[in-house]
Design a protein around this motif. Structure first.
Motif, PDB file in Angstrom:
ATOM      1  N   GLY A  25       0.834  -1.194   0.000  1.00 15.34           N
ATOM      2  CA  GLY A  25       0.000   0.000   0.000  1.00 15.34           C
ATOM      3  C   GLY A  25       0.867   1.240   0.000  1.00 15.34           C
ATOM      4  O   GLY A  25       2.092   1.163   0.128  1.00 15.34           O
ATOM      5  N   ILE A  26       0.218   2.379  -0.132  1.00 14.98           N
ATOM      6  CA  ILE A  26       0.896   3.672  -0.187  1.00 14.98           C
ATOM      7  C   ILE A  26       0.689   4.391   1.140  1.00 14.98           C
ATOM      8  O   ILE A  26      -0.435   4.502   1.631  1.00 14.98           O
ATOM      9  CB  ILE A  26       0.338   4.538  -1.342  1.00 14.98           C
ATOM     10  CG1 ILE A  26       0.454   3.806  -2.681  1.00 14.98           C
ATOM     11  CG2 ILE A  26       1.024   5.894  -1.382  1.00 14.98           C
ATOM     12  CD1 ILE A  26       1.865   3.537  -3.131  1.00 14.98           C
ATOM     13  N   LEU A  27       1.770   4.894   1.730  1.00 13.92           N
ATOM     14  CA  LEU A  27       1.695   5.616   2.983  1.00 13.92           C
ATOM     15  C   LEU A  27       0.932   6.927   2.773  1.00 13.92           C
ATOM     16  O   LEU A  27       1.240   7.690   1.858  1.00 13.92           O
ATOM     17  CB  LEU A  27       3.098   5.908   3.501  1.00 13.92           C
ATOM     18  CG  LEU A  27       3.201   6.491   4.891  1.00 13.92           C
ATOM     19  CD1 LEU A  27       2.722   5.480   5.935  1.00 13.92           C
ATOM     20  CD2 LEU A  27       4.638   6.894   5.174  1.00 13.92           C
ATOM     21  N   PRO A  28      -0.093   7.201   3.613  1.00 12.00           N
ATOM     22  CA  PRO A  28      -0.824   8.463   3.453  1.00 12.00           C
ATOM     23  C   PRO A  28       0.031   9.659   3.853  1.00 12.00           C
ATOM     24  O   PRO A  28       1.075   9.515   4.500  1.00 12.00           O
ATOM     25  CB  PRO A  28      -2.022   8.305   4.396  1.00 12.00           C
ATOM     26  CG  PRO A  28      -1.649   7.256   5.362  1.00 12.00           C
ATOM     27  CD  PRO A  28      -0.632   6.377   4.693  1.00 12.00           C
ATOM     28  N   ASP A  29      -0.407  10.849   3.463  1.00 16.45           N
ATOM     29  CA  ASP A  29       0.315  12.081   3.762  1.00 16.45           C
ATOM     30  C   ASP A  29       0.379  12.327   5.264  1.00 16.45           C
ATOM     31  O   ASP A  29      -0.610  12.132   5.978  1.00 16.45           O
ATOM     32  CB  ASP A  29      -0.378  13.286   3.117  1.00 16.45           C
ATOM     33  CG  ASP A  29      -0.239  13.305   1.604  1.00 16.45           C
ATOM     34  OD1 ASP A  29       0.587  12.535   1.066  1.00 16.45           O
ATOM     35  OD2 ASP A  29      -0.955  14.095   0.963  1.00 16.45           O
ATOM     36  N   PRO A  30       1.535  12.785   5.763  1.00 16.09           N
ATOM     37  CA  PRO A  30       1.599  13.222   7.160  1.00 16.09           C
ATOM     38  C   PRO A  30       0.782  14.503   7.311  1.00 16.09           C
ATOM     39  O   PRO A  30       0.414  15.137   6.318  1.00 16.09           O
ATOM     40  CB  PRO A  30       3.087  13.484   7.379  1.00 16.09           C
ATOM     41  CG  PRO A  30       3.606  13.805   6.031  1.00 16.09           C
ATOM     42  CD  PRO A  30       2.780  13.015   5.055  1.00 16.09           C
ATOM     43  N   PHE A  31       0.481  14.883   8.535  1.00 13.59           N
ATOM     44  CA  PHE A  31      -0.305  16.101   8.736  1.00 13.59           C
ATOM     45  C   PHE A  31      -0.003  16.723  10.083  1.00 13.59           C
ATOM     46  O   PHE A  31       0.459  16.052  11.000  1.00 13.59           O
ATOM     47  CB  PHE A  31      -1.803  15.809   8.601  1.00 13.59           C
ATOM     48  CG  PHE A  31      -2.350  14.814   9.602  1.00 13.59           C
ATOM     49  CD1 PHE A  31      -3.010  15.244  10.744  1.00 13.59           C
ATOM     50  CD2 PHE A  31      -2.215  13.449   9.386  1.00 13.59           C
ATOM     51  CE1 PHE A  31      -3.513  14.329  11.658  1.00 13.59           C
ATOM     52  CE2 PHE A  31      -2.729  12.531  10.292  1.00 13.59           C
ATOM     53  CZ  PHE A  31      -3.377  12.966  11.436  1.00 13.59           C
ATOM     54  N   ASP A  32      -0.266  18.015  10.173  1.00  9.01           N
ATOM     55  CA  ASP A  32      -0.165  18.731  11.435  1.00  9.01           C
ATOM     56  C   ASP A  32      -1.553  18.784  12.049  1.00  9.01           C
ATOM     57  O   ASP A  32      -2.543  19.053  11.358  1.00  9.01           O
ATOM     58  CB  ASP A  32       0.358  20.157  11.224  1.00  9.01           C
ATOM     59  CG  ASP A  32       1.811  20.166  10.788  1.00  9.01           C
ATOM     60  OD1 ASP A  32       2.578  19.310  11.271  1.00  9.01           O
ATOM     61  OD2 ASP A  32       2.175  21.020   9.962  1.00  9.01           O
ATOM     62  N   LEU A 126      -2.522   1.422   5.964  1.00 12.81           N
ATOM     63  CA  LEU A 126      -1.390   2.255   6.350  1.00 12.81           C
ATOM     64  C   LEU A 126      -1.934   3.515   7.021  1.00 12.81           C
ATOM     65  O   LEU A 126      -2.933   4.081   6.559  1.00 12.81           O
ATOM     66  CB  LEU A 126      -0.551   2.603   5.128  1.00 12.81           C
ATOM     67  CG  LEU A 126       0.085   1.370   4.478  1.00 12.81           C
ATOM     68  CD1 LEU A 126      -0.764   0.859   3.338  1.00 12.81           C
ATOM     69  CD2 LEU A 126       1.475   1.673   4.009  1.00 12.81           C
ATOM     70  N   HIS A 127      -1.281   3.939   8.115  1.00  6.96           N
ATOM     71  CA  HIS A 127      -1.803   5.040   8.917  1.00  6.96           C
ATOM     72  C   HIS A 127      -0.757   6.118   9.166  1.00  6.96           C
ATOM     73  O   HIS A 127       0.426   5.824   9.257  1.00  6.96           O
ATOM     74  CB  HIS A 127      -2.236   4.536  10.303  1.00  6.96           C
ATOM     75  CG  HIS A 127      -3.216   3.420  10.300  1.00  6.96           C
ATOM     76  ND1 HIS A 127      -4.549   3.588  10.034  1.00  6.96           N
ATOM     77  CD2 HIS A 127      -3.061   2.099  10.541  1.00  6.96           C
ATOM     78  CE1 HIS A 127      -5.173   2.420  10.120  1.00  6.96           C
ATOM     79  NE2 HIS A 127      -4.280   1.498  10.413  1.00  6.96           N
TER      80      HIS A 127
END
Length: 138
Positions: A25-32, A126-127
């Motif tokens: 799977g593809i790692l999701p975008d990090p976020f603030d 993926l989280h």
């Protein structure tokens, strides 16, 4: 750490010599995640949550819990903002609710694919997860 959009693959060596290597799977975008306001009333005030949304529209979930409340959980759209309505986070303690620290966990999830060797109900997710702690009044 891994960058957003990184493809991840997990291989599981199984005891019967059947290797399950097609979990990806593809790692999701990090976020603030902006720390929520402290000292609001759970009963009388709405709680505003804000984070940096992704353009990919991944699934989001908020979980809020503390020693003086029952757990709160909600699946969200990745819009960057959500308001927990006043009275939605329920206090424990009956007619004597308390002030305590609550932790809000925000999770962005992207679905991957599980190896077909697994049970059809298996999944690979993926989280990206962020947490903030704040004080909450009854």
């Amino acid at each position: 750490g891994l960058e957003a959009g990184t493809e991840c693959q997990v291989t599981l060596d199984r005891p019967d010599d059947t290797t399950a290597s097609d979990n990806s799977g593809i790692l999701p975008d990090p976020f603030d995640f902006t720390e929520p306001a402290s000292d609001l009333s759970r009963q009388d005030d709405a709680l505003d949550l804000e984070w940096a949304p992704a353009e990919t529209g991944d699934a989001m979930k908020v979980e809020i819990d503390g020693d003086c409340t029952f757990p709160y959980e909600k699946k969200l759209s990745d819009t960057g903002a959500y308001t927990v309505a006043a009275g939605s986070i329920e206090s424990t303690g009956g007619d004597k609710p308390e002030t305590c620290d609550l932790t809000a966990d925000m999770t962005r999830t992207k679905e991957g694919s599980a190896d077909t060797l697994f049970d059809p109900e298996s999944y690979f997710r993926l989280h990206q997860r962020r947490s903030a702690t704040f004080t909450s009044n009854p």
